[in-house]
Design a protein around this motif. Sequence first.
Motif, PDB file in Angstrom:
ATOM      1  N   GLU A 120      62.145 -34.416  23.713  1.00 26.11           N
ATOM      2  CA  GLU A 120      63.457 -34.467  23.082  1.00 26.11           C
ATOM      3  C   GLU A 120      63.844 -33.091  22.543  1.00 26.11           C
ATOM      4  N   GLU A 121      65.152 -32.859  22.522  1.00 26.46           N
ATOM      5  CA  GLU A 121      65.657 -31.632  21.916  1.00 26.46           C
ATOM      6  C   GLU A 121      65.613 -31.786  20.406  1.00 26.46           C
ATOM      7  N   ARG A 122      65.806 -30.675  19.714  1.00 23.24           N
ATOM      8  CA  ARG A 122      65.821 -30.703  18.247  1.00 23.24           C
ATOM      9  C   ARG A 122      66.934 -31.622  17.760  1.00 23.24           C
ATOM     10  N   LEU A 123      66.671 -32.292  16.678  1.00 24.52           N
ATOM     11  CA  LEU A 123      67.684 -33.140  16.054  1.00 24.52           C
ATOM     12  C   LEU A 123      68.668 -32.264  15.292  1.00 24.52           C
ATOM     13  N   LYS A 124      69.897 -32.705  15.233  1.00 23.24           N
ATOM     14  CA  LYS A 124      70.921 -31.973  14.498  1.00 23.24           C
ATOM     15  C   LYS A 124      70.670 -32.117  13.007  1.00 23.24           C
ATOM     16  N   GLU A 125      70.506 -30.989  12.328  1.00 27.37           N
ATOM     17  CA  GLU A 125      70.171 -31.006  10.909  1.00 27.37           C
ATOM     18  C   GLU A 125      71.392 -30.872  10.007  1.00 27.37           C
ATOM     19  N   LEU A 126      72.425 -30.217  10.480  1.00 27.47           N
ATOM     20  CA  LEU A 126      73.617 -30.009   9.666  1.00 27.47           C
ATOM     21  C   LEU A 126      74.594 -31.151   9.938  1.00 27.47           C
ATOM     22  N   VAL A 127      74.407 -32.249   9.217  1.00 24.79           N
ATOM     23  CA  VAL A 127      75.191 -33.459   9.445  1.00 24.79           C
ATOM     24  C   VAL A 127      76.053 -33.777   8.232  1.00 24.79           C
ATOM     25  N   GLY A 128      75.459 -33.722   7.059  1.00 22.62           N
ATOM     26  CA  GLY A 128      76.162 -34.105   5.840  1.00 22.62           C
ATOM     27  C   GLY A 128      76.537 -32.912   4.989  1.00 22.62           C
ATOM     28  N   HIS A 129      76.845 -33.190   3.738  1.00 14.61           N
ATOM     29  CA  HIS A 129      77.344 -32.166   2.826  1.00 14.61           C
ATOM     30  C   HIS A 129      76.669 -32.253   1.474  1.00 14.61           C
ATOM     31  N   THR A 130      76.601 -31.120   0.807  1.00 12.26           N
ATOM     32  CA  THR A 130      76.196 -31.111  -0.593  1.00 12.26           C
ATOM     33  C   THR A 130      77.400 -31.575  -1.415  1.00 12.26           C
ATOM     34  N   PRO A 131      77.160 -31.995  -2.636  1.00 13.40           N
ATOM     35  CA  PRO A 131      78.300 -32.389  -3.489  1.00 13.40           C
ATOM     36  C   PRO A 131      79.323 -31.259  -3.657  1.00 13.40           C
ATOM     37  N   ILE A 132      78.883 -30.017  -3.710  1.00 11.28           N
ATOM     38  CA  ILE A 132      79.805 -28.874  -3.844  1.00 11.28           C
ATOM     39  C   ILE A 132      80.675 -28.741  -2.599  1.00 11.28           C
ATOM     40  N   GLU A 133      80.096 -28.931  -1.412  1.00  8.99           N
ATOM     41  CA  GLU A 133      80.868 -28.860  -0.169  1.00  8.99           C
ATOM     42  C   GLU A 133      81.918 -29.965  -0.114  1.00  8.99           C
ATOM     43  N   VAL A 134      81.544 -31.155  -0.595  1.00  6.68           N
ATOM     44  CA  VAL A 134      82.489 -32.284  -0.646  1.00  6.68           C
ATOM     45  C   VAL A 134      83.611 -31.973  -1.630  1.00  6.68           C
ATOM     46  N   LEU A 135      83.259 -31.462  -2.798  1.00  5.64           N
ATOM     47  CA  LEU A 135      84.259 -31.119  -3.807  1.00  5.64           C
ATOM     48  C   LEU A 135      85.205 -30.030  -3.296  1.00  5.64           C
ATOM     49  N   ALA A 136      84.650 -29.003  -2.649  1.00  6.47           N
ATOM     50  CA  ALA A 136      85.481 -27.921  -2.109  1.00  6.47           C
ATOM     51  C   ALA A 136      86.450 -28.455  -1.053  1.00  6.47           C
ATOM     52  N   GLY A 137      85.969 -29.332  -0.173  1.00  3.35           N
ATOM     53  CA  GLY A 137      86.843 -29.934   0.835  1.00  3.35           C
ATOM     54  C   GLY A 137      87.921 -30.797   0.203  1.00  3.35           C
ATOM     55  N   ALA A 138      87.535 -31.545  -0.828  1.00  2.00           N
ATOM     56  CA  ALA A 138      88.505 -32.402  -1.520  1.00  2.00           C
ATOM     57  C   ALA A 138      89.608 -31.564  -2.164  1.00  2.00           C
ATOM     58  N   LEU A 139      89.217 -30.499  -2.845  1.00  2.00           N
ATOM     59  CA  LEU A 139      90.214 -29.622  -3.481  1.00  2.00           C
ATOM     60  C   LEU A 139      91.115 -28.972  -2.435  1.00  2.00           C
ATOM     61  N   LEU A 140      90.533 -28.553  -1.322  1.00  2.00           N
ATOM     62  CA  LEU A 140      91.328 -27.957  -0.239  1.00  2.00           C
ATOM     63  C   LEU A 140      92.364 -28.955   0.272  1.00  2.00           C
ATOM     64  N   GLY A 141      91.957 -30.202   0.497  1.00  2.00           N
ATOM     65  CA  GLY A 141      92.890 -31.231   0.974  1.00  2.00           C
ATOM     66  C   GLY A 141      94.019 -31.498  -0.005  1.00  2.00           C
ATOM     67  N   ILE A 142      93.685 -31.553  -1.283  1.00  2.00           N
ATOM     68  CA  ILE A 142      94.704 -31.781  -2.317  1.00  2.00           C
ATOM     69  C   ILE A 142      95.700 -30.629  -2.356  1.00  2.00           C
ATOM     70  N   ILE A 143      95.192 -29.408  -2.288  1.00  2.00           N
ATOM     71  CA  ILE A 143      96.063 -28.218  -2.328  1.00  2.00           C
ATOM     72  C   ILE A 143      96.986 -28.194  -1.116  1.00  2.00           C
ATOM     73  N   ILE A 144      96.427 -28.421   0.070  1.00  2.00           N
ATOM     74  CA  ILE A 144      97.247 -28.358   1.289  1.00  2.00           C
ATOM     75  C   ILE A 144      98.319 -29.439   1.280  1.00  2.00           C
ATOM     76  N   ALA A 145      97.979 -30.653   0.867  1.00  2.00           N
ATOM     77  CA  ALA A 145      99.001 -31.717   0.805  1.00  2.00           C
ATOM     78  C   ALA A 145     100.103 -31.365  -0.187  1.00  2.00           C
ATOM     79  N   ASN A 146      99.736 -30.807  -1.328  1.00  2.00           N
ATOM     80  CA  ASN A 146     100.752 -30.418  -2.322  1.00  2.00           C
ATOM     81  C   ASN A 146     101.633 -29.306  -1.817  1.00  2.00           C
ATOM     82  N   ILE A 147     101.106 -28.408  -1.011  1.00  2.00           N
ATOM     83  CA  ILE A 147     101.902 -27.317  -0.449  1.00  2.00           C
ATOM     84  C   ILE A 147     102.839 -27.844   0.643  1.00  2.00           C
ATOM     85  N   MET A 148     102.352 -28.781   1.458  1.00  2.00           N
ATOM     86  CA  MET A 148     103.103 -29.197   2.641  1.00  2.00           C
ATOM     87  C   MET A 148     104.055 -30.365   2.412  1.00  2.00           C
ATOM     88  N   ILE A 149     103.829 -31.167   1.407  1.00  2.00           N
ATOM     89  CA  ILE A 149     104.668 -32.370   1.203  1.00  2.00           C
ATOM     90  C   ILE A 149     105.710 -32.080   0.132  1.00  2.00           C
TER      91      ILE A 149
END
Length: 149
Positions: A120-149
């Motif tokens: 078998e080939e190597r398993l994919k290790e980069l699948v999930g996120h740290t809480p900081i990565e989730v928070l950063a993505g959440a803030l990015l989504g909120i900012i972009i929606a506020n800019i575009m809507i």
Amino acid sequence: MVFIDEISRNEVFIACITAWFVAQLLKVILTLIFENRVDVSRFVGSGGMPSSHSSIVTSLTTAVGLKRGYSSVEFAISLVLALIVMYDAAGVRRAVGKQAQILNTMIEDIHAHKKDVFTEERLKELVGHTPIEVLAGALLGIIIANIMI
């Protein structure tokens, strides 16, 4: 093509796709800055900073809230969906990535001592996120929606 015409004018959908695109682009840029290499596979890959999953669902939730109101049923549905996706990204999917790291190490150790045990080939290790990565993505989504809507 009525569908394409209508969806191309859907502000909520466009905000979500923009949030996803920016998050994925940031992954490529951050890889270049911190790892000194260009990795375009980061544009379509999962895991990493910021979470595009969080970005797209918080953009959706914010846009729905702005369009329909924060007391609407649509906002509540979107918020519940966003919470599930972000929990999954930082919880279950992150655990899968950690397990993949351990299994890859075990397979490498076995290969070092016995050849051709696993094909078998190597398993994919980069699948999930740290809480900081989730928070950063959440803030990015909120900012972009506020800019575009």
